[in-house]
Write a protein that holds these residues in place. Structure first.
Motif, short mmCIF file in Angstrom:
data_model
loop_
_atom_site.label_atom_id
_atom_site.label_comp_id
_atom_site.label_asym_id
_atom_site.label_seq_id
_atom_site.Cartn_x
_atom_site.Cartn_y
_atom_site.Cartn_z
N PHE A 1 25.83 42.32 28.52
CA PHE A 1 25.61 42.32 30.09
C PHE A 1 26.28 43.28 30.87
O PHE A 1 25.76 43.85 31.76
N ALA A 2 27.33 43.44 30.64
CA ALA A 2 28.23 44.50 31.40
C ALA A 2 27.70 45.82 31.36
O ALA A 2 27.60 46.57 32.04
N THR A 3 27.30 46.24 29.91
CA THR A 3 26.62 47.49 29.60
C THR A 3 25.40 47.63 30.56
O THR A 3 25.26 48.63 31.15
N HIS A 4 24.60 46.83 30.46
CA HIS A 4 23.29 46.61 31.20
C HIS A 4 23.56 46.86 32.72
O HIS A 4 22.94 47.55 33.43
N SER A 5 24.42 45.97 33.20
CA SER A 5 24.80 46.05 34.47
C SER A 5 25.34 47.61 35.14
O SER A 5 24.96 47.60 36.12
N MET A 6 26.20 48.20 34.28
CA MET A 6 26.60 49.58 34.54
C MET A 6 25.90 50.55 34.47
O MET A 6 25.66 51.50 35.15
N ILE A 7 24.86 50.80 33.38
CA ILE A 7 24.11 51.83 32.93
C ILE A 7 22.61 51.51 32.95
O ILE A 7 21.92 52.38 32.70
N ILE B 1 21.94 52.61 23.44
CA ILE B 1 23.04 52.28 22.50
C ILE B 1 22.71 51.44 21.38
O ILE B 1 23.30 51.78 20.33
N LEU B 2 21.81 50.29 21.48
CA LEU B 2 21.47 49.58 20.47
C LEU B 2 20.72 50.26 19.43
O LEU B 2 20.94 50.17 18.37
N ALA B 3 19.63 51.11 19.93
CA ALA B 3 18.72 51.88 18.83
C ALA B 3 19.78 52.72 17.99
O ALA B 3 19.58 53.10 16.98
#
Length: 431
Positions: free
Chosen positions: A36-42, A50-52
């Motif tokens: 959630f934090a990663t999606h919110s920031m980038i 990142i996941l791929a």
């Protein structure tokens, strides 16, 4: 000039090294926690990138370790059935491109979950969860102190309101108090196992348990507290069952099952009083309205569902219409079972219930029969995830799904359902 095969051997040795596997495992847990934090920031592109990349690295590491892994029966059939049905839903989905993206997201977390379960021992997995969650709780409390006490202003990009001064609720880096509360429960379970196995120093373990309790308190989440109660009850029952002799264990296992069924029936009979008690701030009213809106659309695709989406997209019909009257956009059905029913129909729900049931039974039997306390971790974590899934859909995405896959595969590695009742794993009671 060094020959190419030497380079290849060096690369393979690096990809297959224990240190690289440890780094990937910790990073995988962290990605689930901070999704959630990663999606919110980038944004979504950054998170998906990142996941791929992480999934690709996990695949390379598995290739380098292919001779060390027992591939027969490596993935539970029940997990393959559920993921396969979700994948098949792209053919009848009402939003095929969104389904394709949701499936890629699901498969990405499935891959990293499988990797962690296959290449790391259970105690190593517990340590990875413990390290990540300790950092998560410190960071979450630090951000809440910054928002609520130091600058007295919300941090909207992380959905932090700044309620710490008034005693909560807080959401930290998780986006919602219920998700942070679930992390606190799973963190508490992991920290207790670390303490029991002396995997970390006593002071670190005790401090970590206190930290998880503090975070759980400030979330003010009834769902998280209920989940914690179930986790503690499961721990107490396992503590007793593990000390029984093998010939008495089956009787008490069945007794526990009957008592649990009776308590569930009693809760259903007293559901009116439970509803009134839990309807703090009209939260349950919102959920009931949402479920009623979904229920009106379920009969349109009863068997196959509307198509997999995972986390809801409020720009796509029919999800665009949910929660409009309340002015609160919905990102899930706030019930994993109803969510699966709506997206994958009765067939998908049956596959999901079978998947969860088999995973929990396997992990419970393993925990009750194996001597080491580390085998109790998957069973208790699954009990927490299943309980939370009655009021949230977090088990279907990101950290919840990743953790479920890890527990499911670890239980399946040690105990198949065909062998579970044939012979005891322990001949003597635990001391």
């Amino acid at each position: 000039m060094t020959p190419l095969p030497l380079h290849s051997d060096a690369v393979r040795a690096f990809l297959g090294s224990a240190r690289f596997a440890s780094a990937l495992a910790t990073t995988s847990v962290a990605l689930g926690v901070f999704a959630f934090a990663t999606h919110s920031m980038i944004g979504w592109p950054g998170l998906i990138g990142i996941l791929a990349t992480l999934s690709f690295l996990c695949g390379l590491s598995l290739w380098a370790r292919k001779e060390l892994i027992q591939w027969i029966g490596v993935v539970p059939i029940s997990l393959l059935v559920f993921v396969g049905w979700a994948t098949a839903s792209i053919f009848w989905s009402q939003y095929q491109w969104v389904t394709l993206g949701g499936l890629a997201y699901l498969l990405g977390f499935t891959v990293i979950g499988l990797y962690v379960a296959l290449v790391r021992d259970t105690i190593q997995i517990i340590r990875a969860f413990g390290d990540v969650l300790r950092f998560t709780f410190v960071l979450s409390l630090g951000l809440e102190v910054l928002s609520g006490l130091l600058i007295d202003s919300p941090l909207p990009f992380l959905s932090i309101v700044g309620n710490l001064a008034s005693g909560g609720p807080i959401s930290g880096v998780s986006g919602t108090r219920n998700d942070l509360g679930l992390l606190a429960v799973i963190g508490g379970i992991s920290f207790v196992i670390e303490w029991r196995t002396q995997a970390v120093r006593r002071g670190v373990a005790v401090g970590s348990m206190a930290l998880a309790t503090l975070v759980l308190f400030f979330t003010g989440s009834p769902i998280a507290w209920g989940t914690a109660f179930v986790a503690m009850a499961a721990t107490a029952v396992l503590y007793g069952v593990r000390r029984l002799r093998p010939e008495r264990r089956q009787f008490w296992q069945l007794t526990v099952l009957v008592v649990a069924a009776l308590l569930a029936g009693l809760a259903w009979i007293l559901r009116g009083s439970v509803v009134v008690a839990l309807n703090a701030g009209g939260e349950l009213d919102y959920r009931l309205r949402l479920w009623a809106e979904m229920w009106d659309l379920v009969p349109l695709h009863p068997l196959e569902g509307w198509g997999w989406i995972g986390q809801w997209n409020s720009d796509v019909p029919p999800y665009v219409q949910f929660g409009v009257g309340s002015g609160r956009p919905s990102t899930s059905a706030v019930n994993a079972f109803l969510d699966v029913w709506f997206q994958l129909g009765v067939i998908g729900l049956a596959a999901f219930v079978g998947l969860i049931g088999l995973a929990f039974v396997r992990s419970w039997l393993l925990a009750s029969r194996q001597r080491s306390v580390i085998y109790t971790w998957p069973a208790i974590v699954l009990a927490a995830l299943i309980t939370a899934s009655l009021a949230e859909s977090s088990i279907l995405i990101e950290f919840g799904w990743f953790t479920f896959v890890v527990c499911c595969v670890k239980a399946s590695q040690k105990l198949s359902w065909r062998q579970a009742f044939e012979r005891p794993l322990e001949q003597e009671p635990l001391e």
